[in-house]
Design a protein around this motif. Structure first.
Motif, PDB file in Angstrom:
ATOM      1  N   UNK A 138       0.831  -1.208   0.000  1.00 27.49           N
ATOM      2  CA  UNK A 138       0.000   0.000   0.000  1.00 27.49           C
ATOM      3  C   UNK A 138       0.865   1.259   0.000  1.00 27.49           C
ATOM      4  N   UNK A 139       1.942   1.243   0.759  1.00 24.03           N
ATOM      5  CA  UNK A 139       2.831   2.404   0.824  1.00 24.03           C
ATOM      6  C   UNK A 139       3.527   2.665  -0.508  1.00 24.03           C
ATOM      7  N   UNK A 140       3.683   1.609  -1.302  1.00 20.45           N
ATOM      8  CA  UNK A 140       4.407   1.742  -2.566  1.00 20.45           C
ATOM      9  C   UNK A 140       3.517   2.198  -3.714  1.00 20.45           C
ATOM     10  N   UNK A 141       2.195   2.149  -3.550  1.00 21.44           N
ATOM     11  CA  UNK A 141       1.294   2.477  -4.661  1.00 21.44           C
ATOM     12  C   UNK A 141       1.563   3.878  -5.187  1.00 21.44           C
ATOM     13  N   UNK A 142       1.586   4.867  -4.310  1.00 21.57           N
ATOM     14  CA  UNK A 142       1.854   6.250  -4.714  1.00 21.57           C
ATOM     15  C   UNK A 142       3.204   6.760  -4.212  1.00 21.57           C
ATOM     16  N   UNK A 143       3.864   5.947  -3.375  1.00 24.85           N
ATOM     17  CA  UNK A 143       5.153   6.372  -2.828  1.00 24.85           C
ATOM     18  C   UNK A 143       5.056   7.021  -1.469  1.00 24.85           C
ATOM     19  N   UNK A 144       3.865   7.353  -1.052  1.00 29.70           N
ATOM     20  CA  UNK A 144       3.654   7.923   0.274  1.00 29.70           C
ATOM     21  C   UNK A 144       2.186   7.738   0.661  1.00 29.70           C
TER      22      UNK A 144
END
Length: 315
Positions: A70-76
């Motif tokens: 989940x943290x990697x989807x948008x980078x933050x």
């Protein structure tokens, strides 16, 4: 401010669905978790919400892996809403299966802590973020026949309190929102759920033959509780709750002056939602004060005598 990224767990229905829909409508990015992609609502997909599958009954390692995904989807991520949960069984303690208690604690507490840990690191390093835990009025105002659910929500509140202390210096806010009775399908997740049929409901082996008082012992509570709220005309609206949660994070609307950045207190980390919740918490506070006052002579009597303090140099 640029658009935020929210992670909302348990968006297939109820409060999670309402929160995810409200946030997406406001223009922020949302990642929503479900147990199965087949349960992901079309309305959220059309609103641009990113689906993510997770079963909070799975292993700690898998739960942590999904959190990192989940943290990697948008980078933050800016906001974590820990909403996913269930209730397993609504029976008197004597008649409970211990595995039902363990199951509720796994999904509503252990799984939540495991999922939150990567976000805690992320928020601490960024020195900003919100963790909103969806608790319940039952975490403090405990009724009969709800032990598995209310115990898990009480543990969730302790998690909130602990994180509030640990993360305050990193500017990360942690809050429990505490709904009273809202129109969701939470009861359907109970293994004791029975469709209401007529005035008295169905006869069922899940209803106790011993603990039969509806008021003091919670007999048939899974049907009685909805009936009582229908009769009193008091039912919470998930969409209104979603608006309050959005305002809690953004410091707007009714929450404008109740958040730390606008003069509110960090210690205001429990948000009652619903008149039934607010009134019940107020009554419970009075009961606790009465309890403490009644036992004052007792609790003041248990310290060592002042002249013996020198014997406790290391405490």
């Amino acid at each position: 401010m640029s658009e935020r990224v929210w992670v909302v767990t348990g968006v297939s229905s109820g409060l999670g669905l309402a929160i995810a829909a409200e946030v997406a409508r406001r223009g922020d990015k949302v990642i929503g978790t479900v147990r199965s992609l087949s349960k992901f609502p079309d309305s959220l997909r059309e609103a641009g919400v990113v689906p993510l599958t997770i079963d909070f009954a799975s292993s700690d390692a898998h739960i942590v892996e999904v959190a990192r995904t989940a943290l990697a989807v948008y980078g933050w991520v800016d906001v974590l809403i820990n909403n996913a949960g269930n209730t397993t069984s609504n029976r008197p303690v004597e008649e409970l299966r211990i595995e039902d208690i363990r199951s509720n604690l796994q999904v509503n507490f252990y799984g939540v802590v495991a999922f939150s840990q990567p976000f805690i690191t992320h928020f601490r390093e960024r020195r900003t973020g919100h963790i909103i835990n969806v608790s319940s009025v039952g975490s403090i105002v405990n009724g009969p026949a709800w032990l598995p659910y209310t115990a898990s929500k009480a543990a969730l509140d302790v998690f909130t309190e602990t994180l509030t202390h640990e993360l305050k210096l990193f500017n990360v806010r942690v809050v429990s929102v505490m709904p009273g009775y809202f129109s969701t399908n939470i009861f359907q997740s109970s293994t004791d759920w029975r469709e209401i049929s007529g005035e008295n409901g169905n006869n069922s082996s899940t209803m106790s033959k011993i603990y039969t008082d509806r008021v003091t012992q919670g007999y048939d509570t899974i049907n009685e509780l909805p009936r009582s709220h229908i009769a009193s005309g008091q039912i919470g609206d998930p969409e209104k709750l979603a608006t309050r949660v959005y305002e809690l994070v953004t410091g707007t609307g009714l929450l404008k002056n109740l958040v730390p950045e606008n003069g509110g207190k960090w210690e205001w980390n429990r948000v009652p939602l619903g008149p039934d919740c607010g009134v019940a918490l107020g009554n419970r506070l009075k009961e606790l004060k009465d309890n403490v006052d009644a036992f004052e002579e007792v609790w003041r009597s248990t310290d060592v005598e002042p002249e013996r303090l020198k014997s406790f140099s290391r405490g």
